[in-house]
Design an enzyme around this catalytic site. Sequence first.
Site, PDB file in Angstrom:
ATOM      1  N   SER A 103       0.846  -1.195   0.000  1.00 56.29           N
ATOM      2  CA  SER A 103       0.000   0.000   0.000  1.00 56.29           C
ATOM      3  C   SER A 103       0.877   1.238   0.000  1.00 56.29           C
ATOM      4  O   SER A 103       2.002   1.226   0.524  1.00 56.29           O
ATOM      5  CB  SER A 103      -0.900   0.021   1.237  1.00 56.29           C
ATOM      6  OG  SER A 103      -1.586   1.247   1.362  1.00 56.29           O
TER       7      SER A 103
ATOM      8  N   TYR B  43      -1.457   0.316  10.543  1.00 52.81           N
ATOM      9  CA  TYR B  43      -1.606  -0.348   9.248  1.00 52.81           C
ATOM     10  C   TYR B  43      -0.416  -0.044   8.343  1.00 52.81           C
ATOM     11  O   TYR B  43       0.141  -0.949   7.705  1.00 52.81           O
ATOM     12  CB  TYR B  43      -2.904   0.127   8.592  1.00 52.81           C
ATOM     13  CG  TYR B  43      -3.079  -0.294   7.160  1.00 52.81           C
ATOM     14  CD1 TYR B  43      -3.474  -1.587   6.837  1.00 52.81           C
ATOM     15  CD2 TYR B  43      -2.860   0.607   6.119  1.00 52.81           C
ATOM     16  CE1 TYR B  43      -3.640  -1.974   5.520  1.00 52.81           C
ATOM     17  CE2 TYR B  43      -3.034   0.229   4.797  1.00 52.81           C
ATOM     18  CZ  TYR B  43      -3.428  -1.064   4.502  1.00 52.81           C
ATOM     19  OH  TYR B  43      -3.577  -1.440   3.191  1.00 52.81           O
TER      20      TYR B  43
END
Length: 238
Positions: free
Chosen positions: A143, A156
């Site tokens: 990501s 995250y």
Amino acid sequence: MAVSSEPRRVVIFGATSGIAQAVAREYARRGARLVLVARAPERLAAVAADLEVRGGTVVRRVADLTEVRGHRTLVDESIAALGGIDVALIAHGVLSDQAAAVADPLLSRATWEANFVSAASLAERVAERMAEAKHGVLGLLSSVAGERGRADNYVYGASKAALTAYASGLGHRLRGTGVKVVTVKPGPVDTPMTARRTIRSGLLERGERVVYVPRKWRWIMAVIRSLPLRLFERLKVR
């Protein structure tokens, strides 16, 4: 890497995620044989049925991918089902709530184990078999959140930063073996169609080592990485 007109042997781990489904549809449209692995049997059955209508041949495997002890068997079973692997995409993971993860260390740990520990373990097993065959493309879904820690998602983001670093090192180790490792970095405005086109292009047609989805995020993140820390921390970057 040149694109073959023949059906490919594709394994997708975390096959019920939105991006994984979009990529799988592109392969199914081209007549690929696929092994789909996911935890929820009902959702997995629905995804498989959709791909079969689109032209793919599908084998389903229900598994909790955070159970790392089963990874070697899972990879071996996938190879047995397909006769080898041309492309593998590791796309499972969780997006935890930042405030909840800060309040509960166990949730933070679960995020890191799902997004990094289990993904890296699985990648190692796939890479081992691909190296033996001297052939294959291994994609890991990271990501843009892993490129620079931000206040609203650093738990995250840390898991994805670790996965990005791991993928870079694995690709370096496998250089010259016939195996290519590709890190896929979606941005938050991604759509399934964009994902399908961009990821497949990066995995097969261009042979890129890092693929941003959509591609504009390559330049956005280049700017964000270049910002001095004091300036970066003043911005409301999401």
